[in-house]
Design a protein around this motif. Structure first.
Motif, PDB file in Angstrom:
ATOM      1  N   ARG A  35      38.803   3.451  94.212  1.00 57.17           N
ATOM      2  CA  ARG A  35      38.151   4.223  93.164  1.00 57.17           C
ATOM      3  C   ARG A  35      37.666   5.533  93.785  1.00 57.17           C
ATOM      4  O   ARG A  35      36.945   5.519  94.780  1.00 57.17           O
ATOM      5  N   VAL A  37      35.585   9.034  93.253  1.00 60.11           N
ATOM      6  CA  VAL A  37      34.553   9.637  92.409  1.00 60.11           C
ATOM      7  C   VAL A  37      34.538  11.144  92.646  1.00 60.11           C
ATOM      8  O   VAL A  37      34.434  11.588  93.803  1.00 60.11           O
ATOM      9  N   THR A  38      34.706  11.910  91.574  1.00 63.14           N
ATOM     10  CA  THR A  38      34.573  13.363  91.670  1.00 63.14           C
ATOM     11  C   THR A  38      33.432  13.768  90.735  1.00 63.14           C
ATOM     12  O   THR A  38      32.945  12.944  89.953  1.00 63.14           O
ATOM     13  N   GLU A  42      35.929   9.689  87.447  1.00 64.25           N
ATOM     14  CA  GLU A  42      36.342   8.792  88.519  1.00 64.25           C
ATOM     15  C   GLU A  42      37.740   8.288  88.200  1.00 64.25           C
ATOM     16  O   GLU A  42      38.136   8.203  87.028  1.00 64.25           O
ATOM     17  N   TRP A  44      41.173   5.599  89.409  1.00 67.28           N
ATOM     18  CA  TRP A  44      41.540   4.318  90.013  1.00 67.28           C
ATOM     19  C   TRP A  44      42.954   4.359  90.557  1.00 67.28           C
ATOM     20  O   TRP A  44      43.855   4.938  89.940  1.00 67.28           O
ATOM     21  N   ALA A 110      41.610  10.611  88.390  1.00 63.06           N
ATOM     22  CA  ALA A 110      40.332  11.304  88.150  1.00 63.06           C
ATOM     23  C   ALA A 110      40.590  12.699  87.587  1.00 63.06           C
ATOM     24  O   ALA A 110      39.969  13.116  86.604  1.00 63.06           O
TER      25      ALA A 110
END
Ligand SMILES: O=C(O)CCC(=O)N[C@@H](C(=O)O)c1ccccc1
Length: 368
Positions: A35, A37-38, A42, A44, A110
C-alpha cells in the motif's frame, strides 16, 4: 505524486481446493500486498510471488526484503515522480520483477485514483468485460478431472486450461475431449516440465486441436521451443520465458512462440505488460492474461489489462471463488463466462477492511 510511506502487508488465504502443478501443490497462499500513501491518495499493489521459489526465482520473504532494503528506499530517494518513471528508478536493482511490479502498481493506483482515471482507460482497454478461462490443476484421477472440468463448464468458463506433466498429459486431454467434445476451447500448461527429447511425445497432443501448449520447456530454452515448434502442430505459448518486451520480441523472432501469456507480475508491472502487448500486436501474435492466484487486488488489475485489444484469447482471469472462499476485496463473480472490468478510479477496488484485518499475518510501515 510524492510517496509519503509504504505499507508491506502479508495476508494468509486458504485455497478452496488444492492446486497441483508440475512444480508442486498449493493449499494456501501467503500473499504480499503493498500500500503506497501519497498526499492525494493511497494505492494498492499485489506481489504474485509464491512462498517458495518454485515457479520463478522470487519468493515472498525475498520480495519483502528487496522492497524494504532496496526498492522502497530508491523510490523514496526519487522524490516526486510519475508512475511511468518507477521502473526506471528501480532498474539498477537487477531482477525482482514481481516485487517491482507490486510497488509500481501501488504507485500507479494512487496516481490514477487521485486523477479519477480507471486503470483500464489508462492502459488502453477497449472492452468493458472480458471472457474468462480457468486453470485446472493436476488431479488424482481422470474421473476427478472430468468432474472438475464439468463443474467449471457449468459455471460458464469459456476456456479450460489443463496443467500437464510427464505421465499426466495425453490421457487427461483425450478424456476431456471425449467427454466434453471438440468445441470446448482447451489448452495445456506444462510449466517447463518437458525437454526437447519429449517432442515426439508432445506431438501426440496434436490430434486434440488444442489452442496452445504453454511453456513446455525450461524458461531459458528459447531455441529449444523454436525447435519444438517445428516438430508439433499445437501452437507453442510462452509464459516463464517472457520476462520483458525485449524477451517477447526475441522469442517471436526466433520462432519460439506464436502466442504469449502476459503476466504483469512476471514482467515487472502493468506498464511493461502493455509494452509486451504492443510488441506482440506488432508481430500479429495474440496474447492472453495469465494469473498467479491473485486476490481481488491483482485480479482487478489483470481484468483491466485483459480488456486491451490484443488480448484475443481468454485468460486465467477466473472468478474469486475459483480460489478463495473469501477474497480480500468484494469478490469477482463470473457473469455469462465474463468478468466486468472495474470502472472506478485506479484499480477500482479496495480491500474490505474487516476481511483484510482478519487475514493479515504480518505488516510493516516503511516511512519515506
Ligand atoms: O488462475 C490463476 O490465477 C492461476 C493460473 C495458473 O495456472 N497459474 C500458474 C501458471 O503457471 O500460470 C501458476 C500458479 C501458481 C503459481 C505460479 C504459476
Amino acid at each position: 505524486s510524492t510517496v509519503e510511506g509504504v505499507e508491506l502487508r502479508r495476508v494468509g488465504l486458504p485455497l478452496v481446493s488444492p492446486f497441483r502443478t508440475s512444480f508442486g501443490t498449493q493449499t494456501h497462499r501467503d500473499v504480499l500486498l503493498v500500500r503506497v500513501v501519497t498526499a492525494d491518495a493511497e494505492g494498492w499493489g499485489e506481489c504474485v510471488a509464491m512462498a517458495d521459489p518454485l515457479y520463478s526465482e522470487e519468493y515472498v520473504d525475498g520480495a519483502v526484503d528487496v522492497l524494504r532494503r532496496f526498492l522502497v528506499p530508491r523510490l523514496a530517494a526519487a522524490g516526486r515522480i510519475d508512475a511511468a518513471a518507477v521502473a526506471e528508478v528501480l532498474a539498477p536493482v537487477h531482477g525482482h520483477r514481481m516485487a517491482k511490479a507490486a510497488l509500481e502498481l501501488a504507485v500507479l493506483d494512487a496516481q490514477l485514483r487521485a486523477a479519477g482515471t480507471p486503470l483500464s482507460r489508462h492502459l488502453g482497454a477497449v472492452h468493458d468485460r472480458v471472457p474468462c478461462g480457468v486453470s485446472v490443476g493436476i488431479m488424482d484421477s481422470v474421473p476427478a478431472l472430468l468432474d472438475a472440468v464439468g463443474e467449471y463448464l457449468d459455471q460458464g468458463y469459456v476456456r479450460i486450461k489443463l496443467k500437464i506433466e510427464p505421465g499426466w498429459d495425453v490421457e487427461p486431454v483425450r478424456a476431456v475431449r471425449e467427454r466434453f467434445g471438440d468445441d470446448v476451447l482447451l489448452q495445456v500448461d506444462a510449466n517447463t516440465a518437458y525437454t526437447l527429447a519429449d517432442a515426439r511425445h508432445l506431438a501426440r497432443l496434436d490430434p486434440f486441436d488444442l489452442l496452445l501448449v504453454e511453456q513446455p520447456l525450461p524458461e531459458d530454452d528459447v531455441l529449444g521451443h523454436a525447435a519444438l515448434a517445428r516438430q508439433i502442430r499445437t501452437p507453442v505459448c510462452l509464459d516463464e520465458s517472457i520476462t520483458s518486451a525485449r524477451a517477447a520480441a526475441e522469442a517471436i523472432t526466433l520462432g519460439a512462440c506464436s502466442i504469449v501469456n502476459v503476466k504483469p507480475g512476471r514482467v515487472g508491472g502493468y506498464l511493461e505488460a502493455r509494452r509486451i502487448h504492443d510488441v506482440c500486436a506488432a508481430h500479429g501474435v495474440p496474447v492472453w492474461c495469465g494469473g498467479m492466484l491473485e486476490t481481488g487486488i491483482g485480479r482487478a488489475a489483470n481484468v483491466a489489462l485483459a480488456a486491451l485489444p490484443g488480448f484475443t484469447l481468454p485468460g486465467d482471469t477466473s472468478a474469486s471463488d475459483r480460489y478463495y472462499r473469501t477474497d480480500v476485496t468484494d469478490p469477482f463473480v463470473l457473469d455469462g463466462g465474463h468478468l466486468g472490468v472495474p470502472t472506478g478510479p485506479g484499480i477500482g477496488v479496495v480491500p474490505v477492511p474487516e476481511v483484510l484485518e482478519d487475514v493479515t499475518t504480518w505488516r510493516e510501515w516503511l516511512p519515506v
